[in-house]
Design an enzyme around this catalytic site. Structure first.
Site, PDB file in Angstrom:
ATOM      1  N   VAL A  78      19.630  10.440  93.983  1.00  0.00           N
ATOM      2  CA  VAL A  78      19.718   9.216  94.924  1.00  0.00           C
ATOM      3  C   VAL A  78      20.881   9.061  95.607  1.00  0.00           C
ATOM      4  O   VAL A  78      21.731   8.658  95.023  1.00  0.00           O
ATOM      5  CB  VAL A  78      18.933   7.889  94.192  1.00  0.00           C
ATOM      6  CG1 VAL A  78      18.803   6.734  95.268  1.00  0.00           C
ATOM      7  CG2 VAL A  78      17.543   8.219  93.658  1.00  0.00           C
TER       8      VAL A  78
ATOM      9  N   HIS B 268      25.552   4.794  92.543  1.00  0.00           N
ATOM     10  CA  HIS B 268      24.931   4.045  91.271  1.00  0.00           C
ATOM     11  C   HIS B 268      25.831   4.840  89.845  1.00  0.00           C
ATOM     12  O   HIS B 268      26.035   5.700  89.742  1.00  0.00           O
ATOM     13  CB  HIS B 268      23.423   4.453  91.155  1.00  0.00           C
ATOM     14  CG  HIS B 268      23.074   5.610  91.242  1.00  0.00           C
ATOM     15  ND1 HIS B 268      22.974   6.664  92.293  1.00  0.00           N
ATOM     16  CD2 HIS B 268      22.650   6.600  90.168  1.00  0.00           C
ATOM     17  CE1 HIS B 268      22.472   7.484  92.222  1.00  0.00           C
ATOM     18  NE2 HIS B 268      22.438   7.646  90.928  1.00  0.00           N
TER      19      HIS B 268
ATOM     20  N   HIS C 213      25.415   4.609  85.900  1.00  0.00           N
ATOM     21  CA  HIS C 213      24.178   4.499  85.007  1.00  0.00           C
ATOM     22  C   HIS C 213      24.907   3.924  83.523  1.00  0.00           C
ATOM     23  O   HIS C 213      26.124   4.532  83.285  1.00  0.00           O
ATOM     24  CB  HIS C 213      23.795   6.117  84.572  1.00  0.00           C
ATOM     25  CG  HIS C 213      23.117   6.800  85.465  1.00  0.00           C
ATOM     26  ND1 HIS C 213      21.607   7.060  85.465  1.00  0.00           N
ATOM     27  CD2 HIS C 213      23.431   7.574  86.648  1.00  0.00           C
ATOM     28  CE1 HIS C 213      21.291   7.664  86.235  1.00  0.00           C
ATOM     29  NE2 HIS C 213      22.350   8.188  87.042  1.00  0.00           N
TER      30      HIS C 213
END
Ligand code: 5GP
Length: 114
Positions: free
Chosen positions: A96, A100, A102
């Site tokens: 994606v 981001h 995790h």
């Protein structure tokens, strides 16, 4: 340009289980968890990947890491520890293209990663 999945989550166009939110940051549970706790922490600013961030994003990047710290406390991950991962680009299996982090916890991890 089409919105990424994560922009749609920010805009509440697709549902997510949100665990933390500020003006600049959103965190929600990963839909396909790889650990008992698996949360994604994203900037609301659409930076595709870490290597696309520039010097103007310095404080936002700091805020993302501090958010990890706050969320880990909130989810009681501090005692046993947890892993923080950023996949950057194809070789790292980024799927994606909205930056981001995790956060994974609730089990032990091995090293090196695959
Ligand atoms: P990447 O491989 O890019 O580092 O991680 C993308 C993560 O997004 C994966 O762990 C995947 O399970 C998660 N993901 C993909 N689509 C969705 C979605 O629609 N909702 C949520 N909550 N997570 C998603």
């Amino acid at each position: 340009m089409d919105k990424t999945l994560f922009e749609k989550i920010i805009d509440r166009e697709i549902p997510a289980s949100i665990v933390y939110e500020t003006d600049n940051v959103l965190a929600f549970e990963d839909v396909n968890p790889q650990a008992p706790v698996h949360v994604l922490v994203i900037p609301k600013k659409p930076i595709p990947k870490l290597s696309d961030a520039d010097i103007d994003d310095q404080s936002l990047l700091g805020e993302l890491l501090m958010s990890v710290n706050i969320i880990a406390k909130q989810l009681n991950l501090n005692n046993d520890g947890y892993r923080v991962v950023i996949n950057n680009g194809e070789n790292a299996c980024q799927t994606v293209f909205h930056l981001h982090l995790h956060i994974m916890g609730g089990r032990g991890f091995s090293w090196p990663p695959g």
